[in-house]
Design a protein around this motif. Structure first.
Motif: not given
Length: 177
Positions: A29, A54-55, A58-59, A61-62, A66
């Motif tokens: 992250e 933020s978008e 998220a894009y 990280l997906n 991890c």
């Protein structure tokens, strides 16, 4: 007759989940946020204005693995792994995220709202000031409040409302029953 109490497994699972989220962090992250900030800064101002970081985060990280850590040493290892071996994948995922977010500027979205989280953090900060305890956290809140109330009941005032004068403070000694 149905049993309305939660099962032991669900209670254990919930407390384990709380402990996990409290005691671990996803290094990816931070690496992605850092890369998003870097790439958005390098864009023309007009383009960057229409991108929601933020978008993009998220894009990306997906699409990336991890990198969770529970210790400082683990954090350092994951950070190094992300910065060296996964750097190119992170850069590419962020670049693709910026393109994906730009692709449809007229789309309607319903963003998540974390107002309650922010309100809770604001309340904790106000309590730190009120109770004059910079060490105050959600973990020790009940202990600190209990100790403050015990001190107050013994006549040892250890807190004050900022900006209030002595006459604005309730005097327990004058109003004992």
């Amino acid at each position: 007759m149905s049993n309305l109490r939660p099962s032991l497994n669900s209670v254990t699972s919930s407390s384990q989940q709380t402990a996990f989220t409290k005691d671990s962090r996803n290094v990816m992250e931070m690496l992605v946020v850092e890369e998003v900030e870097k790439q958005i800064k390098s864009l023309p101002v007009k383009t960057a204005y229409y991108i929601k970081a933020s978008e993009v985060v998220a894009y990306a990280l997906n699409r990336l693995p991890c990198l969770y850590a529970t210790t400082r040493r683990g954090w350092q290892r994951q950070w190094h792994h992300g910065k060296t071996e996964l750097y190119q994948k992170i850069t590419t995922a962020v670049r693709q995220g910026i393109i994906a977010v730009q692709r449809d500027p007229l789309r309607v979205n319903d963003p998540l709202n974390f107002t309650a989280d922010h309100a809770a953090l604001d309340a904790l900060e106000k309590l730190k000031i009120l109770l004059q305890r910079q060490d105050l956290s959600w973990d020790n809140l009940s202990d600190v409040v209990e100790q403050t109330l015990l001190n107050e009941s013994k006549g040892r005032t250890t807190w004050h409302k900022s900006g209030s004068s002595e006459r604005d403070t309730f005097n327990w000694e004058k109003h004992q029953q």
